[in-house]
Design an enzyme around this catalytic site. Sequence first.
Site, PDB file in Angstrom:
ATOM      1  NE  ARG A  15      -1.301   2.746   2.643  1.00 42.09           N
ATOM      2  CZ  ARG A  15      -0.922   3.949   3.020  1.00 42.09           C
ATOM      3  NH1 ARG A  15      -0.934   4.975   2.162  1.00 42.09           N
ATOM      4  NH2 ARG A  15      -0.467   4.162   4.245  1.00 42.09           N
ATOM      5  CG  ASP A  16       3.359   4.298   2.961  1.00 38.65           C
ATOM      6  OD1 ASP A  16       3.168   5.197   2.136  1.00 38.65           O
ATOM      7  OD2 ASP A  16       4.013   4.462   4.001  1.00 38.65           O
ATOM      8  CG  HIS A 206       5.261   4.901   8.840  1.00 41.55           C
ATOM      9  ND1 HIS A 206       4.461   3.963   8.214  1.00 41.55           N
ATOM     10  CD2 HIS A 206       5.702   5.718   7.849  1.00 41.55           C
ATOM     11  CE1 HIS A 206       4.420   4.199   6.922  1.00 41.55           C
ATOM     12  NE2 HIS A 206       5.170   5.266   6.676  1.00 41.55           N
ATOM     13  CG  HIS A 208       8.740   7.766   4.583  1.00 39.94           C
ATOM     14  ND1 HIS A 208       8.324   7.539   3.298  1.00 39.94           N
ATOM     15  CD2 HIS A 208       7.667   7.485   5.370  1.00 39.94           C
ATOM     16  CE1 HIS A 208       7.065   7.141   3.299  1.00 39.94           C
ATOM     17  NE2 HIS A 208       6.642   7.109   4.549  1.00 39.94           N
ATOM     18  CB  CYS A 239       4.277  11.059   1.262  1.00 39.23           C
ATOM     19  SG  CYS A 239       2.729  11.895   1.719  1.00 39.23           S
ATOM     20  CG  ASN A 248       7.537   3.330   3.753  1.00 43.61           C
ATOM     21  OD1 ASN A 248       6.985   3.857   4.715  1.00 43.61           O
ATOM     22  ND2 ASN A 248       6.968   3.258   2.559  1.00 43.61           N
TER      23      ASN A 248
END
Length: 287
Positions: A15-16, A206, A208, A239, A248
Amino acid sequence: MEMPMAVELIEVGPRDGLQNEPEFVSTEKKKDLILQLSKSGFRRMETASFVHPKWVPQMADAEEVSAYCNELGITYIALTPNVKALERALAVGAPQIAVFVGASSAFNQKNVNRTTDESLEECEALFTRAQQNNVFIRAYVSMAFHCPFQGTVTFDEVDHVVKRFVDLGADEIDIGDTNGQAHPGEVYDMFARLRTAYPSTTFVAHFHDTSKLALANTYAAMLAGVDKFDTAVGGLGGCPFSPGATGNVATEDVLQMMSKMGISTGIHMAPETIAFARSLSTRIAGP
């Protein structure tokens, strides 16, 4: 120095990791990635987003991807930015959902055209509906350290969002270095203060890797007592509403660090899975 004996890595690559890819990744390739990751031992994965395809075309196949996850019998997380998105996720039987609010109101305005407080107010209906259906709720605090539009994000701004999520009954709260500008000192301070203020709350980190500090930040978060981390195979990600943000923290890098430190993850990833994930991205250089 007290470190956890085991950590949970939550794979967010499907997803991300893929949401910002300019070229559509076929549904079959997404399914293949999810299958390979499930065979690697991940207990949870973030695999779909029910955001309107107009805003994130890469996630237009959320229903089909979710149906496949149901067939595999895996625990997956679906991003649901509003009640309509939540209803779509409930319709396909998503076991866990994620909501997000930016600690930086400037970022939140750019991201969803609402202030932070407006988004928090909208979360009330989301939480109530999800709880009525016994769905696990992950609550993201986005842009929790630095913001490309406002600069430094204060602890009070993060705490404002966390407190509301706690009051609403979030099952876990995910603190995001969305644009990858945090450093280990402030990461340790943020999580140490949050865990002191909310000792019964489960926090997830989380990171990056824009500044190449994601591994160091992971270590700093562990020192502060965090034992759950989002990672993305191959370092996938970015993003769409954070200019310059890169992928990430790479799952394989975190796995290597944990292995060397003797920390258990329960994950064994084949090199072929990493290579396949990287092949899905036009944003990652090299094989």
